[in-house]
Write a protein that holds these residues in place. Structure first.
Motif, PDB file in Angstrom:
ATOM      1  N   LEU A  73       1.970  -6.285  -2.809  1.00 26.43           N
ATOM      2  CA  LEU A  73       1.489  -7.151  -1.728  1.00 26.43           C
ATOM      3  C   LEU A  73       0.413  -6.440  -0.912  1.00 26.43           C
ATOM      4  O   LEU A  73      -0.612  -7.039  -0.559  1.00 26.43           O
ATOM      5  CB  LEU A  73       2.652  -7.559  -0.820  1.00 26.43           C
ATOM      6  N   ASP A  74       0.628  -5.169  -0.630  1.00 25.41           N
ATOM      7  CA  ASP A  74      -0.366  -4.382   0.105  1.00 25.41           C
ATOM      8  C   ASP A  74      -1.677  -4.288  -0.680  1.00 25.41           C
ATOM      9  O   ASP A  74      -2.766  -4.395  -0.105  1.00 25.41           O
ATOM     10  CB  ASP A  74       0.161  -2.969   0.381  1.00 25.41           C
ATOM     11  N   LEU A 115      -2.820  -6.408  -2.988  1.00 22.76           N
ATOM     12  CA  LEU A 115      -3.486  -7.710  -2.990  1.00 22.76           C
ATOM     13  C   LEU A 115      -4.188  -7.974  -1.659  1.00 22.76           C
ATOM     14  O   LEU A 115      -5.343  -8.427  -1.632  1.00 22.76           O
ATOM     15  CB  LEU A 115      -2.472  -8.828  -3.267  1.00 22.76           C
ATOM     16  N   LYS A 116      -3.509  -7.664  -0.576  1.00 24.38           N
ATOM     17  CA  LYS A 116      -4.097  -7.859   0.754  1.00 24.38           C
ATOM     18  C   LYS A 116      -5.351  -7.004   0.926  1.00 24.38           C
ATOM     19  O   LYS A 116      -6.382  -7.479   1.416  1.00 24.38           O
ATOM     20  CB  LYS A 116      -3.066  -7.517   1.824  1.00 24.38           C
ATOM     21  N   ALA A 117      -5.276  -5.756   0.493  1.00 22.39           N
ATOM     22  CA  ALA A 117      -6.399  -4.826   0.635  1.00 22.39           C
ATOM     23  C   ALA A 117      -7.612  -5.261  -0.185  1.00 22.39           C
ATOM     24  O   ALA A 117      -8.760  -4.970   0.172  1.00 22.39           O
ATOM     25  CB  ALA A 117      -5.964  -3.425   0.226  1.00 22.39           C
ATOM     26  N   GLY A 150      -8.352  -8.489  -0.873  1.00 19.39           N
ATOM     27  CA  GLY A 150      -8.824  -9.803  -0.460  1.00 19.39           C
ATOM     28  C   GLY A 150      -8.279 -10.990  -1.229  1.00 19.39           C
ATOM     29  O   GLY A 150      -8.850 -12.086  -1.171  1.00 19.39           O
ATOM     30  N   TYR A 151      -7.167 -10.799  -1.938  1.00 22.24           N
ATOM     31  CA  TYR A 151      -6.563 -11.925  -2.650  1.00 22.24           C
ATOM     32  C   TYR A 151      -5.710 -12.760  -1.691  1.00 22.24           C
ATOM     33  O   TYR A 151      -5.034 -12.224  -0.810  1.00 22.24           O
ATOM     34  CB  TYR A 151      -5.666 -11.423  -3.794  1.00 22.24           C
ATOM     35  N   LYS A 152      -5.734 -14.081  -1.876  1.00 25.04           N
ATOM     36  CA  LYS A 152      -4.873 -14.972  -1.111  1.00 25.04           C
ATOM     37  C   LYS A 152      -3.502 -15.054  -1.776  1.00 25.04           C
ATOM     38  O   LYS A 152      -3.401 -14.969  -3.000  1.00 25.04           O
ATOM     39  CB  LYS A 152      -5.485 -16.375  -1.042  1.00 25.04           C
ATOM     40  N   MET A 153      -2.460 -15.272  -0.956  1.00 22.25           N
ATOM     41  CA  MET A 153      -1.100 -15.331  -1.493  1.00 22.25           C
ATOM     42  C   MET A 153      -0.319 -16.500  -0.886  1.00 22.25           C
ATOM     43  O   MET A 153      -0.459 -16.796   0.301  1.00 22.25           O
ATOM     44  CB  MET A 153      -0.360 -14.026  -1.188  1.00 22.25           C
ATOM     45  N   ASP A 157       3.878 -12.259   6.922  1.00 22.26           N
ATOM     46  CA  ASP A 157       2.461 -12.239   7.294  1.00 22.26           C
ATOM     47  C   ASP A 157       1.504 -12.077   6.115  1.00 22.26           C
ATOM     48  O   ASP A 157       0.295 -12.262   6.273  1.00 22.26           O
ATOM     49  CB  ASP A 157       2.199 -11.118   8.308  1.00 22.26           C
ATOM     50  N   TYR A 158       2.017 -11.745   4.954  1.00 24.68           N
ATOM     51  CA  TYR A 158       1.150 -11.594   3.782  1.00 24.68           C
ATOM     52  C   TYR A 158       0.676 -12.948   3.243  1.00 24.68           C
ATOM     53  O   TYR A 158      -0.333 -13.017   2.543  1.00 24.68           O
ATOM     54  CB  TYR A 158       1.891 -10.866   2.653  1.00 24.68           C
ATOM     55  N   GLU A 191      -0.451 -17.018   3.017  1.00 26.94           N
ATOM     56  CA  GLU A 191      -1.204 -18.115   3.640  1.00 26.94           C
ATOM     57  C   GLU A 191      -0.264 -19.259   4.005  1.00 26.94           C
ATOM     58  O   GLU A 191      -0.478 -19.972   4.983  1.00 26.94           O
ATOM     59  CB  GLU A 191      -2.261 -18.649   2.660  1.00 26.94           C
TER      60      GLU A 191
END
Length: 220
Positions: free
Chosen positions: A105-106, A108-110, A112-115, A135-136, A138
């Motif tokens: 998850l970290d 993907l967030k770093a 710029g992927y949407k989840m 918070d990860y 959308e």
């Protein structure tokens, strides 16, 4: 699908992000005992990714009890199961995020992927808050708005809508056969976690094997 096409990820919850599947099994096992159905590993496996009422019907049918309960009694059984499950959910902590998933998850967030979350569980928001990973994402697909459960593609189609992406730009993660069928039918890239998921486009044995580099390598 090419790796470069992926812009977002839709996650199943139980068995992918959290080991809340064991809590479902514990609560459903109690329901099976109540109605007199023998609990087996096969029955537990078949309930993965299935809605609450459909799961209850499967338990009743497995014991030959499908005609012994009125609809009202079935709803009482389902409510009792959910009450038991919610008590178990209160015991979840961030330590219950499955191995490697917080790091994924970290990552993907770093990058710029949407989840989003595509779970049949009405308790998904509560679980994600307990795990401190809300918070990860959308958004979460609302199971109350679904017309059909997995393997119907609706839930993963809606998970793409939550992200504002076309299905061709979404990868879905699942640990059940019904879930993989749902992802495939939605026209998304299916990533299976489990040794038996032969229909998955990309497959890992364990959650701690999942990373962007590993997905890219398997698609190459």
């Amino acid at each position: 699908m090419k790796f470069e096409d992926i812009k977002g990820f839709a996650f199943d919850l139980d068995g992918v992000i959290a080991d809340s599947a064991r809590l479902h099994s514990k609560a459903w096992h109690q329901t099976a005992d109540t109605v007199g159905t023998t609990w087996t590993p096969e029955l537990a496996e078949n309930l993965k990714g299935v809605s609450r009422m459909d799961s209850l019907e499967m338990i009743l049918k497995a014991g030959g009890h499908e005609n012994e309960y009125t609809q009202a009694q079935k709803e009482e059984l389902a409510t009792a199961k959910n009450t038991q499950y919610l008590e178990l959910v209160k015991t979840l902590t961030p330590d219950d995020v499955l191995p490697g998933m917080k790091a994924f998850l970290d990552e993907l967030k770093a990058n710029g992927y949407k989840m989003s979350v595509a779970s049949a569980s009405k308790n998904a928001p509560t679980i994600l808050k307990q795990l401190k990973v809300m918070d990860y994402f959308e958004g979460i697909v609302d199971p109350a708005k679904l017309h059909a459960g997995k393997p119907d593609p609706e839930i993963f189609s809606l998970a793409a809508d939550v992200l504002g992406l076309a299905p061709a730009n979404v990868a879905g993660l699942e640990d059940s056969g019904a879930g993989i069928q749902s992802i495939n039918a939605a026209g998304e890239l299916s990533i299976g976690i489990g040794s038996e998921l032969s229909e998955a486009a990309v497959r890992f044995d364990r959650t701690d094997e999942v990373s962007l580099a590993a997905i890219k390598a398997k698609l190459a």
